[in-house]
Design an enzyme around this catalytic site. Structure first.
Site, short mmCIF file in Angstrom:
data_model
loop_
_atom_site.label_atom_id
_atom_site.label_comp_id
_atom_site.label_asym_id
_atom_site.label_seq_id
_atom_site.Cartn_x
_atom_site.Cartn_y
_atom_site.Cartn_z
N LYS A 91 0.92 -1.18 0.17
CA LYS A 91 -0.01 -0.09 0.02
C LYS A 91 1.23 1.13 -0.10
O LYS A 91 2.09 1.15 0.40
CB LYS A 91 -0.86 -0.03 1.14
CG LYS A 91 -0.19 -0.04 2.60
CD LYS A 91 0.27 1.39 2.98
CE LYS A 91 0.97 1.35 4.36
NZ LYS A 91 1.82 2.46 4.77
N ILE A 94 11.18 -4.11 3.27
CA ILE A 94 11.01 -3.88 4.61
C ILE A 94 11.58 -2.33 4.97
O ILE A 94 12.59 -1.90 4.41
CB ILE A 94 11.77 -4.78 5.42
CG1 ILE A 94 11.43 -6.36 4.96
CG2 ILE A 94 11.72 -4.52 6.91
CD1 ILE A 94 12.50 -7.61 5.46
N GLY A 95 10.85 -2.00 5.96
CA GLY A 95 11.36 -0.52 6.59
C GLY A 95 11.05 0.65 5.31
O GLY A 95 11.74 1.47 5.55
N ALA A 96 10.05 0.20 4.56
CA ALA A 96 9.67 1.17 3.52
C ALA A 96 8.49 1.95 3.53
O ALA A 96 8.09 2.87 2.49
CB ALA A 96 9.80 0.38 2.20
N GLY A 97 7.76 1.47 4.70
CA GLY A 97 6.18 2.56 4.57
C GLY A 97 5.36 1.81 3.63
O GLY A 97 4.35 2.52 3.38
N GLY A 105 3.93 -1.34 4.13
CA GLY A 105 2.90 -2.30 4.71
C GLY A 105 3.04 -3.59 4.48
O GLY A 105 2.13 -4.55 4.46
N SER A 140 2.30 -5.96 7.45
CA SER A 140 0.85 -6.08 7.64
C SER A 140 0.20 -7.02 6.81
O SER A 140 -1.07 -7.61 7.08
CB SER A 140 0.48 -4.72 7.74
OG SER A 140 0.95 -4.04 8.85
N ASP A 147 -2.01 -1.30 10.51
CA ASP A 147 -2.45 -1.33 9.09
C ASP A 147 -3.08 -2.65 8.62
O ASP A 147 -3.55 -2.64 7.65
CB ASP A 147 -0.98 -1.21 8.32
CG ASP A 147 -0.38 0.11 8.50
OD1 ASP A 147 -0.76 1.05 9.00
OD2 ASP A 147 0.94 0.20 7.83
#
Length: 268
Positions: A8, A90-93, A95, A98, A131
């Site tokens: 997302k 990962i660690g990218a915003g 999701g 989630s 999320d």
């Protein structure tokens, strides 16, 4: 049985206030994009998780395992082997974790024929992460509270092209929140999203950008480059570090590879 777990992006993100429980009240708009992890479940003698294409530990903190154990408390389900193929950074915003968790819930619901209705499934998802409920509906949503209070919003970006750039920077959620300054937003996202997309850059902001661009100038540089290359709107997604741009076409974007890994997802 397998499922493609999509990513997302956040269109606008306002941190409104810190809550007594340590979390933050926010508002944002979640929009699904076609960058996929793959989650597969198979019958097995014990619960196991295997992760491919990532150095993530397959330990008890993994949300896919937590999803199984959450349903195991309320339903008589047998152990499974979970295969997780990571592609969402990962660690990218974006999701990814989630989405994997929610996909695991849906897979288990279908595989064991638990017949859990969507509203109840979202309540399970909310116990796994803020999320997660969004990925059960998996369509454009306005989110409030800690991100679990969702309402439908009329947003269709199918006429545009979305590009996501992920620099070699990992930002944990805790790091992002540690430097953010909560404030009451001047703009109502639900109204701002109704403006022509060409006007979004004047009204729709991500509050995390203020502190993170200062600490990681490359992220701000990527956003500037996306506009330079013709983006109609560009923003960091979530708590970073990925940045997305919305374009009319994808010509002349080859040099973006200098700034990080580039994804060309379509809308869902």
């Amino acid at each position: 049985m397998l499922k493609f777990a999509n990513a997302k992006i956040n269109i606008g993100l306002h941190i409104r206030k810190k809550r007594p429980d340590g979390y933050h009240d926010l508002e944002t708009i979640f929009y699904p994009v076609k960058i996929y992890d793959v989650v597969e479940i198979l019958p097995y003698s014990k619960l196991e998780l295997h992760i491919w294409n990532s150095d993530l530990p397959a330990d008890t903190d993994n949300l896919c395992l937590k999803a199984f154990r959450l349903l195991e408390k309320d339903f008589d389900i047998n152990p499974v082997k979970i295969h997780l193929l990571k592609n969402i950074p990962i660690g990218a915003g974006l999701g990814g974790g989630s989405s994997d968790a929610s996909s695991t819930l849906e897979l288990l619901n279908d595989y064991f024929e638990l017949k859990i209705e969507k509203d109840r499934l979202k309540k399970y998802a909310a116990q796994l992460g803020a999320d997660c409920p969004f990925f059960i509906d998996n369509k454009a949503m306005y989110a409030e509270g800690i991100g679990t209070e969702l309402s439908e919003i009329n947003l269709d970006l199918s006429a545009y092209k979305i590009v996501v750039v992920k620099p070699d920077i990992h930002i944990s959620t805790a790091e992002a929140y540690s430097n953010v300054s909560p404030m009451i937003p001047e703009v109502d996202l639900r109204k701002a999203i109704e403006l022509p997309i060409q006007e979004w850059k004047f009204h729709i902001k991500n509050d995390f950008e203020i502190s993170l661009f200062e600490k990681y100038p490359l992220i701000g540089d990527i956003k500037a480059k996306l506009y330079e290359y013709g983006a109609i709107y560009a923003s960091m997604s979530g708590s970073g570090s990925s940045v997305f741009g919305i374009f009319n076409d994808l010509e002349g974007l080859e040099e973006l590879n200098k700034y990080g890994k580039v994804y060309f997802p379509a809308e869902l």
